[in-house]
Motif scaffolding. Structure first.
Motif, PDB file in Angstrom:
ATOM      1  N   THR A   7      -3.869  54.746 -71.041  1.00 39.54           N
ATOM      2  CA  THR A   7      -2.967  54.770 -69.898  1.00 39.54           C
ATOM      3  C   THR A   7      -3.583  55.552 -68.743  1.00 39.54           C
ATOM      4  O   THR A   7      -4.615  56.208 -68.896  1.00 39.54           O
ATOM      5  N   ALA A   8      -2.921  55.505 -67.601  1.00 39.04           N
ATOM      6  CA  ALA A   8      -3.379  56.243 -66.423  1.00 39.04           C
ATOM      7  C   ALA A   8      -3.399  57.749 -66.692  1.00 39.04           C
ATOM      8  O   ALA A   8      -4.165  58.492 -66.074  1.00 39.04           O
ATOM      9  N   LYS A   9      -2.565  58.208 -67.631  1.00 36.88           N
ATOM     10  CA  LYS A   9      -2.535  59.629 -68.002  1.00 36.88           C
ATOM     11  C   LYS A   9      -3.567  59.958 -69.087  1.00 36.88           C
ATOM     12  O   LYS A   9      -3.645  61.085 -69.546  1.00 36.88           O
ATOM     13  N   GLY A  10      -4.346  58.972 -69.519  1.00 34.62           N
ATOM     14  CA  GLY A  10      -5.354  59.197 -70.549  1.00 34.62           C
ATOM     15  C   GLY A  10      -4.808  59.128 -71.961  1.00 34.62           C
ATOM     16  O   GLY A  10      -5.475  59.521 -72.913  1.00 34.62           O
ATOM     17  N   GLN A  11      -3.601  58.592 -72.117  1.00 29.74           N
ATOM     18  CA  GLN A  11      -3.002  58.513 -73.447  1.00 29.74           C
ATOM     19  C   GLN A  11      -3.470  57.261 -74.179  1.00 29.74           C
ATOM     20  O   GLN A  11      -3.654  56.209 -73.574  1.00 29.74           O
TER      21      GLN A  11
END
Length: 79
Positions: A7-11
């Motif tokens: 994801t954009a959050k690095g998840q």
């Protein structure tokens, strides 16, 4: 081998089959390290005492190690 999204959050979502196989619990914690250019995910025990049992275990019995140390000390004292 499943492909996962980041994801954009690095998840990253770890597939359920891998979570079950390697003991990753949710909610839970994992340690991410790099080894030989690969990311390695290791489960972290919720109880650090339980999780650290056996990490200092040696192949040589403690009595043998103590005996060697005593002999070494006696040898040093005799000099």
């Amino acid at each position: 081998m499943p492909i996962v999204r980041i994801t954009a959050k690095g998840q990253v979502v770890i597939p359920a089959e891998f979570r079950r196989k390697h003991g990753l619990q949710t909610p839970g914690r994992a340690l991410i390290t790099e080894r030989d250019g690969q990311l390695v995910i290791t489960p972290v025990a919720s109880d650090p005492v339980t999780g650290s049992r056996g990490i200092l275990r040696s192949k040589t019995p403690l009595r043998e190690v103590q005996k060697r140390h005593r002999e070494e000390e006696i040898g040093l004292e005799d000099r």
